[in-house]
Design a protein around this motif. Structure first.
Motif, PDB file in Angstrom:
ATOM      1  N   SER A 195      27.558  46.918  35.778  1.00 40.41           N
ATOM      2  CA  SER A 195      26.659  48.042  35.536  1.00 40.41           C
ATOM      3  C   SER A 195      26.388  48.822  36.819  1.00 40.41           C
ATOM      4  O   SER A 195      26.362  50.063  36.823  1.00 40.41           O
ATOM      5  CB  SER A 195      25.348  47.532  34.941  1.00 40.41           C
ATOM      6  N   GLN A 196      26.204  48.113  37.922  1.00 49.53           N
ATOM      7  CA  GLN A 196      25.963  48.790  39.194  1.00 49.53           C
ATOM      8  C   GLN A 196      27.183  49.580  39.658  1.00 49.53           C
ATOM      9  O   GLN A 196      27.063  50.718  40.133  1.00 49.53           O
ATOM     10  CB  GLN A 196      25.554  47.755  40.245  1.00 49.53           C
ATOM     11  N   SER A 197      28.366  48.994  39.517  1.00 50.02           N
ATOM     12  CA  SER A 197      29.576  49.720  39.906  1.00 50.02           C
ATOM     13  C   SER A 197      29.805  50.922  39.002  1.00 50.02           C
ATOM     14  O   SER A 197      30.253  51.984  39.452  1.00 50.02           O
ATOM     15  CB  SER A 197      30.784  48.784  39.854  1.00 50.02           C
ATOM     16  N   ALA A 198      29.477  50.780  37.710  1.00 50.40           N
ATOM     17  CA  ALA A 198      29.613  51.909  36.792  1.00 50.40           C
ATOM     18  C   ALA A 198      28.643  53.028  37.159  1.00 50.40           C
ATOM     19  O   ALA A 198      28.968  54.219  37.030  1.00 50.40           O
ATOM     20  CB  ALA A 198      29.360  51.450  35.360  1.00 50.40           C
ATOM     21  N   GLU A 221      34.716  55.233  46.973  1.00 51.24           N
ATOM     22  CA  GLU A 221      35.614  54.150  46.582  1.00 51.24           C
ATOM     23  C   GLU A 221      35.125  52.815  47.135  1.00 51.24           C
ATOM     24  O   GLU A 221      35.168  51.785  46.456  1.00 51.24           O
ATOM     25  CB  GLU A 221      37.030  54.446  47.071  1.00 51.24           C
ATOM     26  N   LYS A 222      34.642  52.827  48.351  1.00 50.02           N
ATOM     27  CA  LYS A 222      34.122  51.605  48.971  1.00 50.02           C
ATOM     28  C   LYS A 222      32.873  51.113  48.236  1.00 50.02           C
ATOM     29  O   LYS A 222      32.716  49.907  47.989  1.00 50.02           O
ATOM     30  CB  LYS A 222      33.805  51.874  50.440  1.00 50.02           C
ATOM     31  N   SER A 223      31.988  52.049  47.880  1.00 47.32           N
ATOM     32  CA  SER A 223      30.769  51.668  47.160  1.00 47.32           C
ATOM     33  C   SER A 223      31.103  51.102  45.779  1.00 47.32           C
ATOM     34  O   SER A 223      30.468  50.150  45.308  1.00 47.32           O
ATOM     35  CB  SER A 223      29.848  52.888  47.015  1.00 47.32           C
ATOM     36  N   TYR A 224      32.119  51.676  45.135  1.00 46.67           N
ATOM     37  CA  TYR A 224      32.509  51.224  43.799  1.00 46.67           C
ATOM     38  C   TYR A 224      33.146  49.836  43.846  1.00 46.67           C
ATOM     39  O   TYR A 224      32.841  48.957  43.040  1.00 46.67           O
ATOM     40  CB  TYR A 224      33.472  52.238  43.188  1.00 46.67           C
ATOM     41  N   SER A 225      34.053  49.640  44.824  1.00 47.50           N
ATOM     42  CA  SER A 225      34.792  48.383  44.899  1.00 47.50           C
ATOM     43  C   SER A 225      33.930  47.235  45.436  1.00 47.50           C
ATOM     44  O   SER A 225      34.268  46.069  45.245  1.00 47.50           O
ATOM     45  CB  SER A 225      36.028  48.547  45.780  1.00 47.50           C
ATOM     46  N   LYS A 226      32.796  47.566  46.099  1.00 44.95           N
ATOM     47  CA  LYS A 226      31.947  46.519  46.648  1.00 44.95           C
ATOM     48  C   LYS A 226      31.421  45.612  45.544  1.00 44.95           C
ATOM     49  O   LYS A 226      31.443  44.382  45.678  1.00 44.95           O
ATOM     50  CB  LYS A 226      30.773  47.161  47.411  1.00 44.95           C
ATOM     51  N   TYR A 227      30.997  46.206  44.438  1.00 50.25           N
ATOM     52  CA  TYR A 227      30.463  45.402  43.350  1.00 50.25           C
ATOM     53  C   TYR A 227      31.575  44.752  42.529  1.00 50.25           C
ATOM     54  O   TYR A 227      31.370  43.688  41.945  1.00 50.25           O
ATOM     55  CB  TYR A 227      29.570  46.271  42.456  1.00 50.25           C
ATOM     56  N   LEU A 228      32.750  45.378  42.468  1.00 47.70           N
ATOM     57  CA  LEU A 228      33.856  44.740  41.768  1.00 47.70           C
ATOM     58  C   LEU A 228      34.322  43.483  42.502  1.00 47.70           C
ATOM     59  O   LEU A 228      34.706  42.490  41.874  1.00 47.70           O
ATOM     60  CB  LEU A 228      35.017  45.726  41.618  1.00 47.70           C
ATOM     61  N   THR A 229      34.289  43.524  43.829  1.00 50.18           N
ATOM     62  CA  THR A 229      34.615  42.320  44.603  1.00 50.18           C
ATOM     63  C   THR A 229      33.605  41.216  44.338  1.00 50.18           C
ATOM     64  O   THR A 229      33.955  40.033  44.230  1.00 50.18           O
ATOM     65  CB  THR A 229      34.645  42.656  46.098  1.00 50.18           C
ATOM     66  N   ARG A 230      32.351  41.630  44.193  1.00 54.17           N
ATOM     67  CA  ARG A 230      31.311  40.657  43.873  1.00 54.17           C
ATOM     68  C   ARG A 230      31.543  40.039  42.494  1.00 54.17           C
ATOM     69  O   ARG A 230      31.335  38.842  42.296  1.00 54.17           O
ATOM     70  CB  ARG A 230      29.952  41.351  43.921  1.00 54.17           C
ATOM     71  N   VAL A 231      32.010  40.855  41.541  1.00 59.11           N
ATOM     72  CA  VAL A 231      32.306  40.346  40.202  1.00 59.11           C
ATOM     73  C   VAL A 231      33.424  39.310  40.266  1.00 59.11           C
ATOM     74  O   VAL A 231      33.381  38.281  39.584  1.00 59.11           O
ATOM     75  CB  VAL A 231      32.703  41.508  39.272  1.00 59.11           C
ATOM     76  N   GLU A 232      34.442  39.567  41.085  1.00 57.05           N
ATOM     77  CA  GLU A 232      35.548  38.629  41.211  1.00 57.05           C
ATOM     78  C   GLU A 232      35.065  37.273  41.709  1.00 57.05           C
ATOM     79  O   GLU A 232      35.470  36.216  41.198  1.00 57.05           O
ATOM     80  CB  GLU A 232      36.597  39.209  42.170  1.00 57.05           C
ATOM     81  N   VAL A 233      34.189  37.292  42.696  1.00 58.77           N
ATOM     82  CA  VAL A 233      33.646  36.031  43.222  1.00 58.77           C
ATOM     83  C   VAL A 233      32.789  35.336  42.171  1.00 58.77           C
ATOM     84  O   VAL A 233      32.868  34.109  41.987  1.00 58.77           O
ATOM     85  CB  VAL A 233      32.837  36.303  44.504  1.00 58.77           C
TER      86      VAL A 233
END
Length: 360
Positions: A195-198, A221-233
């Motif tokens: 939700s945050q990345s969206a 792009e960096k702000s968007y991918s920051k939360y996606l990396t968190r989702v992966e972890v």
């Protein structure tokens, strides 16, 4: 609340669905009983009459199980069909009423409610209402029936062994709850991160011209991918916890089987009898063991169904709060005349009128 939208046909469908759900719940303990009878029948006839009688007994019990399985096919179909139609019918009627009442609300109501969010609010609340009134109700009834029938059957065939096995049931239930909690917590955190990345993506796309003007593509792009990396972890950690929980559940089941056979063998060796004089044979021990563990397992699996039913009740209350809201200005009140534009002539003057917005 739903009685307003329930017709006679809907009520009949719900009653049929509830009855066949109880039958489905009772089917699992019945299978345990037949499986135990098969073990005892094969052992008794094999010892007394040889291989031919042993095979005939096994064939007879297998035929009974096939017949019951065929009946359960139609029972399961009836359960899903009736309760699904019941939930869809009630949801459809409620959604129409909900939308009609939203159209008839006045400006006072929409000063406290965002008009742009009403469409998604209706969809979300009616969706939750449907989920909690359809097959989830049948699954909950089936779980309760399986629990009560399973424990009643095991108590009847061997109350002493059943009391011994009940001491191990909390271990199975605790491991199952912990596994579910681990998976649910990981899912909640993942949805929050998504939700945050969206939100960052929506913000960047809405102001895409400004982003291009100031060359901020890499920053967004960096702000968007920051939360996606968190989702992966989070997903990796959640899968690890889920795997450990599943392994714990399987170990607890296997330990329960060993625990059951040990004490069942002890009662058999010492020739302990039930209150009606029945001995603890191999079939009786298997019947009690599986009836107990399946009854406990179905009771533990009711948590998501109970959650959906509670969410449905909350969503229904929110929906009917809006439906029951009476606007101060009623456009469809009996005796009200709707004037056409060409009929409105003259001048209107307002004196001593007081007005205020309720939220301002």
């Amino acid at each position: 609340m739903i009685k307003r939208e329930m017709s006679t046909g809907d009520f009949i469908k719900f009653c049929i669905g509830a009855l066949v759900s109880m039958a489905m719940g009772a089917a699992l303990p019945v299978f345990c009983l037949m499986f135990g009878n098969m073990i005892d029948g094969v052992a008794d006839t094999g010892a007394a009459n040889g291989d031919d009688e042993q095979f005939n007994s096994l064939q007879k019990q297998s035929l009974y199980m096939i017949i019951i399985g065929g009946c359960l096919f139609f029972i399961a179909w009836t359960q899903t069909a009736t309760l699904s139609q019941f939930g869809e019918n009630i949801g459809f009627k409620t959604q129409i009423t909900y939308f009609q009442q939203c159209l008839e609300q006045d400006a006072y109501f929409y000063d406290t409610q965002s008009p742009t969010e009403m469409a998604s609010k209706i969809t979300k609340e009616i969706g939750a209402l449907k989920r909690g009134m359809g097959t989830k109700v049948g699954n909950a009834i089936m779980g309760l029936a399986s629990f009560f029938f399973g424990f009643a059957l095991s108590f009847y065939f061997g109350w002493l062994l059943n009391c011994i096995l009940l001491a191990f049931v909390p271990v199975i239930m605790v491991t199952g709850v912990l596994m579910g909690a681990a998976l649910q917590s990981g899912l909640t955190e993942s949805l929050k991160a998504y939700s945050q990345s969206a939100g960052y993506a929506e913000q960047a796309l809405q102001a895409i011209k400004i982003v291009h003007t100031y060359g901020q593509e890499k920053l967004e792009e960096k702000s968007y991918s920051k939360y996606l990396t968190r989702v992966e972890v989070l997903n990796a950690k959640s899968n690890l916890y889920g795997a450990l929980g599943f392994a714990s559940v399987m170990v607890s089941f296997l330990c329960f089987y060993a625990y059951s056979f040990f004490f069942g063998g002890y009662l058999r060796w010492n020739e302990v009898k039930n209150f009606d004089g029945r001995e603890y044979t191999g079939g009786v021990i298997v019947t009690i063991m599986f009836s107990t563990v399946f009854g406990a397992a179905t009771l533990g699996s009711m948590a998501p169904h109970a959650k959906a039913i509670v969410e449905s009740q909350i969503a229904g209350k929110l929906a009917y709060d809006t439906i029951d809201h009476v606007p101060k200005i009623k456009s469809n009140e009996p005796g009200t005349k709707v004037l056409k534009r060409e009929e409105v002539v003259g001048k209107y003057e307002f004196k001593d009128v007081e007005f205020k917005y309720p939220t301002r």
